[in-house]
Structure formats: C-alpha cells, structure tokens
Design a protein around this motif. Structure first.
Motif, mmCIF file in Angstrom:
data_model
loop_
_atom_site.group_PDB
_atom_site.id
_atom_site.type_symbol
_atom_site.label_atom_id
_atom_site.label_comp_id
_atom_site.label_asym_id
_atom_site.label_seq_id
_atom_site.Cartn_x
_atom_site.Cartn_y
_atom_site.Cartn_z
ATOM 1 N N GLU B 99 0.803 -1.215 0.000
ATOM 2 C CA GLU B 99 0.000 0.000 0.000
ATOM 3 C C GLU B 99 0.837 1.266 0.000
ATOM 4 O OE1 GLU B 99 -3.026 0.396 3.012
ATOM 5 O OE2 GLU B 99 -3.452 -1.720 2.719
ATOM 6 N N ASN B 100 1.926 1.233 0.768
ATOM 7 C CA ASN B 100 2.655 2.490 0.908
ATOM 8 C C ASN B 100 3.900 2.544 0.034
ATOM 9 O OD1 ASN B 100 3.633 0.434 2.391
ATOM 10 N ND2 ASN B 100 3.252 1.398 4.372
ATOM 11 N N ASN B 101 3.895 1.759 -0.997
ATOM 12 C CA ASN B 101 4.997 1.832 -1.943
ATOM 13 C C ASN B 101 4.921 3.164 -2.688
ATOM 14 O OD1 ASN B 101 6.587 1.375 -4.362
ATOM 15 N ND2 ASN B 101 6.654 -0.738 -3.624
ATOM 16 N N GLU B 102 6.096 3.693 -2.978
ATOM 17 C CA GLU B 102 6.061 5.009 -3.617
ATOM 18 C C GLU B 102 5.588 4.950 -5.073
ATOM 19 O OE1 GLU B 102 10.787 5.485 -4.467
ATOM 20 O OE2 GLU B 102 10.008 5.929 -2.459
ATOM 21 N N LEU B 103 5.618 3.736 -5.614
ATOM 22 C CA LEU B 103 5.120 3.606 -6.989
ATOM 23 C C LEU B 103 3.603 3.722 -7.050
ATOM 24 C CD1 LEU B 103 7.291 0.724 -8.400
ATOM 25 C CD2 LEU B 103 7.269 3.089 -9.139
ATOM 26 N N MET B 104 2.972 3.681 -5.886
ATOM 27 C CA MET B 104 1.516 3.678 -5.847
ATOM 28 C C MET B 104 0.937 4.886 -6.577
ATOM 29 S SD MET B 104 0.045 1.238 -4.913
ATOM 30 C CE MET B 104 -1.470 0.498 -4.495
ATOM 31 N N ARG B 105 1.646 6.011 -6.498
ATOM 32 C CA ARG B 105 1.160 7.219 -7.176
ATOM 33 C C ARG B 105 1.014 6.982 -8.666
ATOM 34 N NH1 ARG B 105 3.597 11.854 -5.762
ATOM 35 N NH2 ARG B 105 3.299 12.611 -3.639
ATOM 36 N N LEU B 106 2.075 6.387 -9.213
ATOM 37 C CA LEU B 106 2.061 6.079 -10.644
ATOM 38 C C LEU B 106 0.918 5.144 -10.973
ATOM 39 C CD1 LEU B 106 5.771 5.510 -11.642
ATOM 40 C CD2 LEU B 106 4.134 7.029 -12.731
ATOM 41 N N VAL B 107 0.776 4.151 -10.126
ATOM 42 C CA VAL B 107 -0.279 3.168 -10.361
ATOM 43 C C VAL B 107 -1.626 3.849 -10.357
ATOM 44 C CG1 VAL B 107 -1.393 1.140 -9.423
ATOM 45 C CG2 VAL B 107 1.076 1.305 -9.375
ATOM 46 N N GLN B 108 -1.806 4.745 -9.373
ATOM 47 C CA GLN B 108 -3.098 5.413 -9.290
ATOM 48 C C GLN B 108 -3.376 6.247 -10.533
ATOM 49 O OE1 GLN B 108 -2.494 7.249 -5.548
ATOM 50 N NE2 GLN B 108 -3.504 5.596 -4.428
#
Lengths: 435, 985
Positions: B99-108
């Motif tokens: 959940e708190n991976n920094e890639l999450m932004r990209l994924v979102q």
C-alpha cells in the motif's frame, strides 16, 4: 528402547518401516509425516513430541531417518545410533539416497534386525556386521560357522574374529583433519578449531596387539616423567594440546587412563581409531584478504587475495573460494590471474577454483559487480562471509603419529615385518572470512 | 504463437522437475539473476519480454520467495495497449505492491486513465485492480468515481458488474469513504437489469449497503421479490448460463433471499402474497424428484431451500409456511448426507423458537432422539442436543431430560459440559414435581460429576432449601446416593449440605440413624479436597445441633490433629471454632447459631447465564421465545428460572447477637455460592471478609453491602482492588482536560453525601451501578470506582474518562487512572483505581464520564467525582490559647468567610458532630463559651504546602439557622470549605 524406525523420502513416502515394540502403531508413521515432513512451517528441532510419542530424526540428503519411542529414553543414544546406522548403510551401499535405499531394502531390513533388538541397540560395528550380513546371495552356513559367529559376537573381542591370515602384513593410517575458521576482515581470528580423525586400515594376521603413539602433550609428558633419567636432552616442543578425544571400542581405555598408552587389538579392515579436537596453535593453511568497495548504488568492487601459508614444497589441492554477491546482482566481470573464476547465479556467489597451489604463494582476484536498483531500500545486503574449500597434505593441528607398534606373540611376525603407511590430510571445514 | 511465453513455461516445468528444495532454490536464483541482468541491460525490452519476466517474477513470488525488483517494469506494462500486457501488469501490482509503496502514485494515475478509458476491457482491469488492492487510500481516491460507472446508462454489463463488486470491496474496507448520493436509489434498479451477472453483483452490494442504513433501500424489497419470482418460476432452460445443474441461478436466489432477511415481512399484501408464492414454489421444488443425480444439483437446490427456510423463520408470520418448512426439514433429518442433517437440525432449532411451528417441530422428537443415539458425527449430535433443548416444554420435559440423561453416559467429552448445563436448566425450568428435579440432578452428578459446575449444585441446594416439601425426600435420596461405594465429590458436597440442614428429617428411620449419617459423611471426608472438607466440617457442626447424641463423635473428629492442625487455614479455623462451639455452648446457643438456613431470594438461575456465555446466538433466540411464552400463559411456575429480571437483591442478614459471627461463618462457607449465584463476582473479597471472622452478617454478600461494609472488609477489599486493576495495563488516555463536559451531570444529590463520607453508591440506574470507595492519606488519595453491570448482557466498548472542567485543575491535581477493560460482562463488576495527588488547593470538581454500548445503544453518563478539598484535610487538636491565637492571625477579610444559612437537616448535635468529623475537622471542646457551638481545626495537606483552617459553627435552634465562620490561610480555601460544609448541615 526405540519403538520403531522409519525411513522416508523427501516427499514423505515411507521407504523403510520397522516396528520393534507394540506401543508404536502404524499411525506413528503418518504422524511424523504430517507434523514434521509436511509441516507448514519448517521443523528445525530434531526431536518432536507428537501425541505423547517422541520422534527423533536426522536428515541425510533427501532422506529422513526417524526413530520413534513412547518411552523417555536417552536422546543422545538415539542420535548416536541413527548416525551409526547411516554409517553402516553407507559402508554397505555407498551414498544414501532414495534409489540406493530402494535397491537395498532387503539388506536394510536384515541390518535393522541385527542393529536393534526389541529396540535396544546391538552390534553396530560395520566390520563385524559384514562377516555375517553380506550382499551376496544367501549361502547356508555350516554349523561351525554359525557357532563361530555367535562366539565372536558374544565374545570379549567382538570386533575381530580369530584365524585371520595375510601373506603381507600391512597397515594404513590416515590422519584426516578438518579445519574450521572464522576470521574478521582485518585478519583477526575469531574462532578456529580442528576436528581430526585417525582412520586405520589393517591387514594383519592373527590377534595382533598394537601400540599407538602420538605427540599429545599429556601422553608425551607422562612418558617423560616415567623415564626422567633419559629425558634430559629431549626438550623439543613438538607436542600438541588435544582438547578431547575419543577412541574406537577396541582401545583399552583402562590402559589409556593409567599409562596414557593407546593399546588395542584392531578390527580387521577399515575403522576409525580415534577422533580428537584441537583449538590451540593451529597453523592456518590459507589466509583470505577481502576488499569490498561499494561504488554508488549500482556498482561494487571486490578484491580478494588468497595467501597460502605452508611449506613451499607442499601442494594444496581442490582450492575453491566462494565470494557471495548481493541479491540484486545484475552482472559480474571477474579478472583473476590463476585458476578459474565464474559468477554462479544459482548460488549468488563468485566461485574461484584453483586446482593446485603451492606453499607461500599469493594470488589475487578482482571483480566488478553491477547492481540493480532494488525497489525495497529497507533491505541492506548483509555481506555474508567468504568461504573456502581446500585439501592440504599436512595436519593443521600439528598432530603427529610417533609410532605404531604391532606385537603378535603367537604368529611369527614381528613389528619390523609389518608394512606401515601414514598419510596426513588437512581439509577445510567451515573456513570463512568476513568481508 | 508469441503470446504463449515459452520461456515461462520452460521455467515452470524446470521448477516442477526439481528433485529437492535446494535444486529449486538454485534454479530460482539463476532465473532471478537472469531477469536482473535483462532489466539492467542496455537493450530496451519490448512489451512481450517485460510481460514474460514480470510473469516469472510473479511466479517466483507465489512460490514463496521475496521479490524486491521489477515493480517499475510492471508499472510500465500498464501503459501498454495490449490486453495481456496490461493484465499481467495489474496482476503483479495487485499481488506485490504494498500500500505504501512510492510507486503507488504512478499506479493510481494509470488506474485513473484506465477508468476513463473508452475500452470497457481496460475499465474492467482497473476496477479489478482497485478491488484487489482494496486499501483505504484506494477507497479515498476512487470511491466517489465508481458509483458513476455503476449507474451510467451506456456502461457495459461487465463494467457494471465489476464496478458493483469493486464498490462492495471498498465499502467493506472503508464504509465512511463511500458517499451515499442519488446513485443509491438508482442502484436498486440494477435488480431489474437484463444481465444476471449485474444483478448478482448488485445484490451483494445492496446487501452490504442495507446493513448500514436499511431505510434508504426499502425499495429493494419489492424489486427483489419480483426478481426472485421470475427466477423461481423460470424453467432451467430459460436462464442458460446462469443455470447450475438444472437449478436456475442458485447464487442469485440465495443472495436475494438473504437480502430480504434484512427487512420485516412486506406490508403490501400483493407483494407479500407474491413472496409467499415464491417461497411455496421453492418448497414445492424441494419435493420434486431430482433432475440429476449429481451432488451439485442437490447442493444447489438445498442451498436455495435452506435460505428460503431461514427467510420464513425470519418473517415468522405465515404458519402454513413454517409448518411446511418444518416437515421438509423433518425429511432431511433422516437423509444420508451428514451436512443436510446438520443443517436441518440447525434450522429446526430456530423453527422451534417460533410459536407457530413449535408443535410441528415437537413431532420430530423421536427422530431427533434417535439421531442423538445413532449419529456418527459429533457436531450433528451437538446440534441434536441443541434442538432437543429448544423443543423442550412442559409437556415433554420429563421425556427429553430422560433421553438426555441416558445420552450423557455415552456422550463425547467435548459436549458433556454443555449437556449437563442444559439438563440442569430444563429440569429446573419445567419441574412440576420437585422430587423429579432432585432425582434428575443427583443422577446428573452421578453420571457426569466432573462436568457439573458449581452453579448446578448450588442451585439444587437453593431449591431444596426454598421448598419445604422436597426436603425430606432430598435428604433421603442424598443419603442413598452417598451409600454408593464411589461417589463424586460434588455429590459429597450436596450430601453434606443437605444432611447438615435436613438430616433430622430422615433420622427416624433406623437405616439412616444420626450416627450412620455421620459415619457415611465422614467416610468420604478423606477423599475430598480441602474446600469440600471445610464444607463437611460445617455440616458436622450442624449435625451437633440436630443430634446431640453424636456430639462426642464429632468433637473427636474436630479435635483430631488432621483438622485442628491442618495446614489449610480455612479448615483449621473452622475446626477450632466449631470445636469450642460444640464444647462450650448450651443447646440454646447452638440452636440459635446453627439455625436452619433461611430461604434464598428468588433470582435468575446463574446456570442460564453460563450457558448463554457458551453459545450466545442460539441461547438468545431461545431466551426470547422463553420470555414470550412466559408472558402468555400465566403459569404457576413463576418461580422458574428466568422469572426475575433484576438479579441484585440484598439478603437480610440472619441471626443476631453472639450468633452472628458463626452464622456468618457458615454462610461464609457458602459465600462463594452466594456471590456466584448473584452473578456478581466480588473479586474474592467476600469470602475473605467472612473468613476473617469480622462477622459480616450477610449470608449473601452483594455489591452494595460489601461496598458499604467498609469497616469490616476495607482491608480485604482494598487489597483485592489493586490486584484486579493491575491486570488492566492498557495505556489509554483516561484523563481529559476540557471545559465542556459532555452530557449533563447526573447523580448530583448522591455526590453531596460524599463530602462527609468515603464510600457508597455514587450513581445507579437500570443498567449500571457505580460505587465509590476512597482512601486519603495526607496529600494523596485513592479512589476505587466500582462499575457493576446490572443487566444479563455485557456492556461493550466500556470506557471511562476523567474530565477536568477547569483547566487550572491540571496543576492542582495529579490524577492517574488504572483503566478498566473495555467490556463489562453480564452481571459482572469491574473496578477502576484512580490515584489522586493534591498539588495545590482546588475548587472545581473533576467529572467522570462513562461511555458504553448496551444492547447496541451507546450510553454516556457524566458524574461528579466525589473529590473535594476537605478530603485532604486532617483534623488537628489544639488548646484554646493556640486556637485563639491562630484565629486572630487568620482574620484578614479575604481569609475569613462567614455564612448564615437555613439548616438543611434536623439540627441534631450528635449527627452534626459526626458530619464535622467526617468532613475532616477536629472538634475542640472547652474553647467556645457556648457549649452548643462547634469549634474545630484542620489542615489541608497539599504537595505545595499545608493550609491550616479553623471553623466555628453557631446553631440557632429557634430560627433553625446556622452561622458558620471559617478562617483559613489561603483566601479561596475558607470560602470553599464554607460552601461544602453548608450543604451538609
């Protein structure tokens, strides 16, 4: 009082099952499989209690050997027995693996009948066992032969039968040592010890009495004290301090205790005469000097120097240095002048092999390691130690065979007629240097 | 084909062929190194290769290895337009990215793009990924968007389906994030959708939403009924893909039926008839011959049927349906399928609670009994026991209890305990003839003594004591039971108690002469545990009273070293006390002291509470029925178990004068009994108080009396308090500073009582009783607050907070709270220890705010904590010269406070004196010239210094007025003390 003995393959299928006591049922076989072999979490304890039943197991390659008991028995005894049994099986059919066990299952059942009786360990001496459990076809033994076997097995010297005759009386002594070391990156010895074994192969006629002399401090000094008059000149410090040792059952321990003399009637053929451990004054055959430099997050430089530290006339063999690489290695370039070095991805290590290496030499390897940017930065590489394998033709502990005398009063050959061979082999145990 | 990813297949087959774990590990390491070098390599990878390697990584991860790279490549895959690549990318992300991976932004960002895409397949993938991750963050980000997709006119069926499921997932993780808007009303209409998949997904979503606010979705009732009707009436060929082994849409049917269980039966008659028709059709279909022999067919059919039956039970309105359901279940009882039998028994349990079908259920009694005997599966037997318990009433009680008793002999150990409780409850509840009851319970103890809990035998004794007609019979039966060579310790306990009380009733018989009785009891003495021995000793002394002729024998027993010098203090004390009693007392004294126990007050059986603890759901259902039943027939057995709802009733102390002590002691012997029967566990202080010989008169020690009984039990109860409190070490914020007290303050009048005394009940309502006991020493004090749950249900989320209304209090008082657990069990009592340090003088009063949830309703009570400045005052003695010297020193205007007021209580000099002493002042005589006036001094002790105070109280009997003058070093203190004292006199 071992209740039963089971052998499983790595899948948990039962290869051998022998029950010695009624209190062990068939369900014990399944209990061990379900709770240990197929356990969700790897079971590391060698002793497991399942439903008030103790399971003792050892694992050799892919084979599980498991002893079961309902009683409160001596766990050390069980393990000693299990290891002995592995040894016996090994001497009968070589490597212990699934195929060999399947091929020899009749033999194994025969052995199990002999090794344990109603769960009590009996004769586990390979040499003796081999006299009456053979891999040849069943040959009906004459009455004399059977009585002879009985006499021998139940007699005072169970390990040697009478009436052995050789044309050439010959004996071989192998001193095999494994050297264990843990060294800091700065070259400080953190821990080091040698565990050695004296293996003997004897082809002697009759019932010879042997006397064995080594350069152990205690033995040498007691000898000197005994004939102090003649000891005036001999102040050579060529003796070592053995931490502890144990002997084959043929050695007369009473004599060792009183006179510090190792005296025995050897079994015929191959056996392990003694086992010892030594921690002091070990001459380390090799030194590894590592140099690891991390250049940024994507590159690393490793330089390893191996120094051999023994007489130039001697030659080490099968030298292998294993340099672990980080888990995110994406490429490795190795340069070494001597030997062959290769990055082995399957082991996550650079393996540097040197076939032969003389004494007082210094060889070097350097490698460049490319790293991949790991997404998870929390995990740092732990830098496991560099390990090393080798074989050298001397005893690192300084162990020396001083003499081995053979006396046979009844037959007419003397100590001088026996051809004796002595060999020293130093092997690596866990030989590691931190980097 | 390039898409088949040969490399992956080869890799997987390599792994499968590995002989050992080590080999597998090596292969994986090699592959990982390969992938790393590929990802690192200078050559750009094409989509196919990326997909292949990401796939391999995924596979390696699923084998149980850690993967710490390749995330970037997976995210890159999302940008691809190819379905397979996108799919693998999303798969990797939903499995591997935390959940708190920094890639999450990209994924979102990618998810957003795909959600807005015109390609429904991409939208679907995004929805699936959101649901799979299903984090709070995802909910925050996408929850507002997804409903639009759900109700969008032109959205495809698959999108709607996925959107519904995705929303459901987000709703489950973060219900507060899902906005309820106008879309909710439109969601209901999805029930009418053409596509069955959409309907199925929508029903799941609606059910979750309904659970939160049922009123918003009322419309779904009629819609789902019509949908259900359409499915039920359709033949299996109509629905094609949604027919499962000849059953039309079983999952959807089950979900619809379950949805309907959230609402009461529809009021509109046409709708209701339609529903009844549907249910009838389902029941009809159950009797039809099966269309297939496959197990899937019958499973699907039965799933629908069982859900229909639970809906019928839920509605509980149509007798014919209930009876039909019952007969259908009856058929299942003898089915070959174990699962069916289990489910049938379970549903029948519920049916038995309905008044309409109770009789229909009873018809199957015999089948159930045979199931009990012959069933192989223990869980099914358990259900059978439950059902028997549920179907039991006055008419068949004897038979059912008999069957249960016979079964008890062979029952599994796992259910014996519960079975024993059930038998005990049934026997008590439906006993018309109490000899039968006594027989049953004694049988119970004989058959399964180990499983008979204390409560069960306490209860027998209560009943025997309260009903004179069975006493003789009970004594006789117990006597006979004790004659058996081996009998259970519980039997000895019952026997000892009953013979001790009523042995005289059977003494006339030569076979049970007094000495035989005594010999019989004493024969068991040595086999028993210390508590039982102690009880037997009490029984012996009772026998001394009943039969003077065996006095010498009993004295001999009491005198023996085994008792008189027993290492067990309890036994030793009893032996010595009884010995002197037996030796020295006259018959009159004996008769008074060892009088027969008075009848117990009627109260709810604690056994029932215990059973409820074990199985909350079923029992509650049955209990509700039980209450219903009790309201209807005005049966004479109001003394039945569940009769009295208010369990707390103080028993008047019996005996008097010199006899009190022993009477108390005998009661103390059973004080465990009593406190347990009350359902109030008073942390062991009750027996301690009784055994301590202080003479606690109450035969039954209840919450109230033990708190009020400070003089006696203060040492023992205060030592019990910290140990109970120390268990709760959870660090919660329990002291709050803030001006606004939430909720009005209650119990003000009780608070005033505490100015002059230190313990009592601070507050009480139907649910909760709050008792307080305080100790003060110099500048510090300890307040123990007792929370007693008066209800038979636990109080959940229990929390108490100290509220300081005046922020200056934080500097004046140091308050530390050992918090209580967040749950107060049924009829339980917990205590909270508050330690207070008085830093400086204070004037405001801390508030205690108690919150808890009782039967689903949150409650909040705010009380004033009885903590006033005079609590820290110590009286001080002085002669008149010093007094007047001080008085003069402290006579500046701000140091003096004078009030003239009307007396609030009768002006009795003695009560006033005790009040003043309780307030903290000393009373000094011979100082004031007028002897009617009260004069005294006290020192308020704070951490920052002592505050000396003097007072003078002049009563005026004629005018019923007082004049109170207080002098104090600190200006405010005199005013505050004046105010406080004013309220008291």
């Amino acid at each position: 009082m071992i209740g039963g003995l089971f052998v499983y393959n790595h899948k948990g299928e039962v290869l051998i099952s022998r029950v010695y006591r009624d209190d062990i049922g068939r369900n014990a076989v399944d209990a061990f499989r379900v709770n240990v072999i197929h356990a969700r979490q790897q079971v590391r304890s060698p002793v497991n209690m399942i439903a008030r039943t103790s399971f003792f197991h050892v694992k050799r390659s892919n084979i599980w050997l498991c002893a079961v008991s309902k009683k409160n028995l001596n766990a050390a005894l069980v393990f000693q027995f299990l290891y002995k049994m592995l040894e016996v099986m090994g001497s009968y059919f070589g490597k212990i693996n699934e195929e060999n066990i399947k091929n020899n299952f009749v033999l194994i059942y025969e052995l199990l009948d002999e090794l344990l009786d109603y769960g009590y360990p009996q004769n586990t001496d390979t040499g003796v066992l081999k006299t009456f459990i053979t891999q040849q076809g069943v040959k009906s033994q004459t009455k004399e032969e059977t009585t002879k076997i009985t006499n021998q097995v139940t007699g005072q010297i169970a390990w040697r039968r009478e009436g052995i005759k050789y044309r050439r009386n010959e004996l071989f002594l192998d001193v095999v040592e494994s050297v264990n070391l843990l060294m800091s990156p700065q070259g400080q010895v953190l821990s080091a010890h040698v565990s050695g074994r004296v293996l003997m192969k004897s082809y002697l006629s009759g019932m010879p009495e042997c006397k064995f002399g080594i350069n152990d401090k205690v033995i040498v000094e007691s000898r000197r004290a005994a004939d102090s008059s003649s000891a005036a000149g001999a102040t050579k410090s060529g003796h070592i301090a053995i931490d502890d040792c144990q002997f084959h059952q043929c050695v007369k321990l009473s004599k060792f205790d009183t006179e510090h003399a190792i005296s025995f009637i050897p079994p015929d053929g191959e056996f392990e005469l003694m086992r010892y451990r030594n921690t002091k004054d070990i001459s380390l055959p090799f030194r590894v000097i590592p140099l690891v430099r991390e250049i940024g997050r994507t590159k690393m430089e490793v330089k390893v120097v191996v120094k051999s530290n023994f007489k130039p006339s001697l030659l080490a063999q099968k030298v292998e240095v294993r340099i672990p690489t980080p888990l995110n290695t994406s490429g490795v370039q190795v340069i070494c002048m001597k030997g062959k070095a290769r990055y082995k991805a399957s082991d996550n290590a650079i393996v540097w092999k040197i076939k032969r290496m003389g004494g007082m030499k210094e060889w070097q390897l350097s490698a460049e390691i490319d790293l991949l940017n790991a997404t998870d930065k929390a995990k740092k590489w732990t830098r496991p130690p560099i390990s090393m394998n080798f074989e050298v033709p001397f005893a690192a502990s300084g162990f020396k065979v001083r003499y081995l005398k053979v006396f046979e009063s009844k037959l007419n050959y003397s100590d001088h007629d026996v051809i004796k061979w002595v060999r020293y082999i130093g092997k690596s145990g866990l030989y590691e240097t931190r980097c | 084909v390039k898409d088949s990813m040969r490399g992956l297949a080869v890799f997987i087959s390599d792994i499968r062929n590995c002989k050992s774990k080590e080999a597998e590990e090596k292969r994986i390491n090699k592959e990982l190194a390969n992938i790393r070098s590929k990802f690192k390599g200078d050559k750009a990878l094409d989509g196919y290769q990326k997909k292949k390697y990401v796939c391999k990584l995924l596979f390696i991860f699923l084998l149980g290895n850690d993967i710490d790279f390749g995330h970037m490549e997976a995210v890159n895959l999302l940008n691809s337009n190819k379905y397979t690549e996108k799919q693998i990318g999303y798969l990797f992300i939903s499995v591997l990215i935390s959940e708190n991976n920094e890639l999450m932004r990209l994924v979102q960002q990618n998810l957003k793009n795909d959600l807005a895409s015109r390609n429904p397949v991409h939208v679907n993938l995004a929805l699936e990924c959101i649901a799979n991750i299903g984090s709070k963050e995802m909910a925050e980000m996408f929850a507002p968007e997804i409903p639009k997709l759900l109700v969008m006119g032109d959205a495809g069926d698959t999108v709607k389906q996925s959107a519904a499921l995705c929303l459901l997932k987000l709703f489950r993780t973060a219900p507060e994030m899902v906005p309820l808007g106008d879309w909710t009303s439109r969601v209901i209409h999805l029930l009418n959708d053409q596509h069955m998949g959409v309907v199925t997904a929508a029903v799941s979503l609606i059910e979750a939403l309904v659970k939160r606010n049922p009123d918003d979705f009322k419309g779904c009732v009629s819609l789902s009924i019509s949908r259900l009707a359409r499915i039920v009436t359709s033949s299996y060929t109509d629905l094609q893909d949604y027919t499962y082994y000849f059953v039309p849409a079983p999952w959807l049917s089950v979900k619809l039926l379950r949805l309907l269980q959230n609402y009461p039966p529809p009021e509109d008659t046409t709708v209701r008839n339609r529903l009844a028709e549907c249910l009838e059709t389902i029941l009809n279909k159950a009797v039809e011959p099966p269309k297939s022999k496959k197990v899937q067919h019958s499973n699907a059919k039965n799933a629908v049927l069982f859900e229909a039956i639970s809906l019928i039970i839920h509605m509980d309105s149509d007798p014919s349906l209930l009876v039909r359901a019952c007969s259908q279940l009856g058929q299942f009882l003898s089915n070959r399928e174990t699962n069916l039998r289990y489910l049938a028994l379970e549903s029948m349990c519920l049916l038995a609670t309905s008044e309409f079908s109770h009789d229909a259920v009873k018809r199957h009694q015999e089948t159930v009994v045979t199931a009990l005997k012959s069933e192989r599966d223990v869980s099914v037997r358990q259900r059978a026991v439950d059902l028997l318990y549920a179907m039991c009433d006055r008419s068949n009680a004897e038979e059912i209890v008999g069957e249960m008793l016979t079964y008890l002999e062979t029952a599994d150990y796992s259910i014996r305990g519960e079975l024993v409780l059930k038998i005990a409850i049934l026997a008590e509840k439906y006993a018309s003839d109490y000899t039968w009851y006594v027989d049953t319970i004694l049988n119970l103890i004989r058959l399964a003594g180990d499983f008979v809990s204390e409560e069960v035998w306490y209860r027998v004794i209560q009943i025997v004591i309260n009903r004179e007609d069975v006493q003789a019979y009970a004594a006789k039966t117990v006597f006979e039971a004790l004659e058996a060579p081996a009998c259970h310790e519980n039997m000895v306990k019952v026997g000892g108690y009953i013979l001790g009380e009523f042995g005289n009733l059977i003494a006339g018989d030569a076979r049970s002469s007094p000495s035989t009785q005594f010999q019989l009891l004493h024969g068991k003495f040595h086999l028993c545990s210390p508590p039982t021995r102690a009880l037997l000793l009490s029984a012996y002394i009772k026998l001394v009273n009943l039969f003077p002729e065996i006095r010498e024998d009993i004295i001999a027993v009491l005198e023996s070293d085994a008792n008189l010098r027993n290492s067990n203090v309890e036994i030793q004390q009893r032996a010595s006390e009884y010995l002197s009693l037996a030796r020295n007392s006259t018959q009159d004294v004996l008769a008074t002291v060892l009088e027969e126990m008075p009848p117990f007050p009627e109260r709810e059986s604690s056994i029932l509470a215990q059973l409820r603890k074990k199985k909350p759901a079923v029992e509650d259902a049955i209990r509700v029925r039980g209450e219903k039943q009790q309201q209807r027939p005005a049966s004479g057995a109001a003394d039945g178990a569940a009769a009295s709802a208010a369990p707390i009733a103080a028993t008047p102390a019996s005996g008097g004068g010199g006899g009190v002590k022993l009477q108390g002691d005998i009661a103390g012997a059973e004080s465990n009994t009593d406190s347990d029967l009350l359902g109030l566990d008073f942390g062991g202080s009750a027996p301690a108080a009784a055994a301590g010989g202080g003479g606690a008169g109450g035969g039954s020690v209840d919450l109230l009396s033990s708190i009020l009984d400070v003089g006696v039990s203060s040492s023992s109860s205060s030592s019990a308090a910290p140990s109970a409190a120390s268990g709760a070490s959870a660090q919660r914020k329990t002291v709050v500073v803030g001006a606004g007290a939430s909720g009005s303050i209650v119990g003000e009048e009780n608070w005033h009582k505490f100015v002059c005394k230190n313990s009592g009940v601070l507050y009480e309502n139907d649910i909760l009783q709050v008792g307080v006991k305080c100790d003060y020493q110099q500048s510090s004090g300890r307040i123990v607050v007792y929370y007693g749950n008066k209800t038979p249900a636990p109080l959940a989320q229990f929390a108490s907070v100290i509220n300081l209304p005046d922020s200056s209090l934080t500097n004046q008082l140091g308050i530390q709270v050992k918090p209580v657990g967040d749950r107060v069990g049924a009829s339980e009592q917990v205590n909270e220890v508050i330690t207070v340090d008085c830093m400086a003088e204070f004037f405001a009063c801390p508030l205690l705010n108690i919150r808890f949830v009782y039967s689903g309703v949150a409650q909040s009570i705010t009380l004033k904590l009885p903590l006033t400045i005079n609590k820290f005052m110590q009286s001080s003695e002085m002669d008149s010269a010093t007094f007047f010297q001080h008085w003069k020193q402290l006579s500046q205007p701000e140091q003096e406070c004078q009030k003239i007021f009307q007396a609030k209580f009768p002006m009795d000099a003695e009560t006033t004196k005790t009040k003043i002493l309780g307030f903290g002042f000393s009373l000094l005589s011979n100082i004031d010239s007028n002897p009617a006036n009260f004069v005294g001094a006290g020192i308020v002790q704070t951490k920052s210094g002592n505050i000396g105070s003097l007072f003078r109280l002049e009563p005026n009997q004629q005018a019923q007025m007082y004049r109170l003058t207080v002098h104090s070093i600190k200006p405010g203190v005199s005013k505050r003390l004046c105010e406080l004292l004013e309220t008291q006199i």
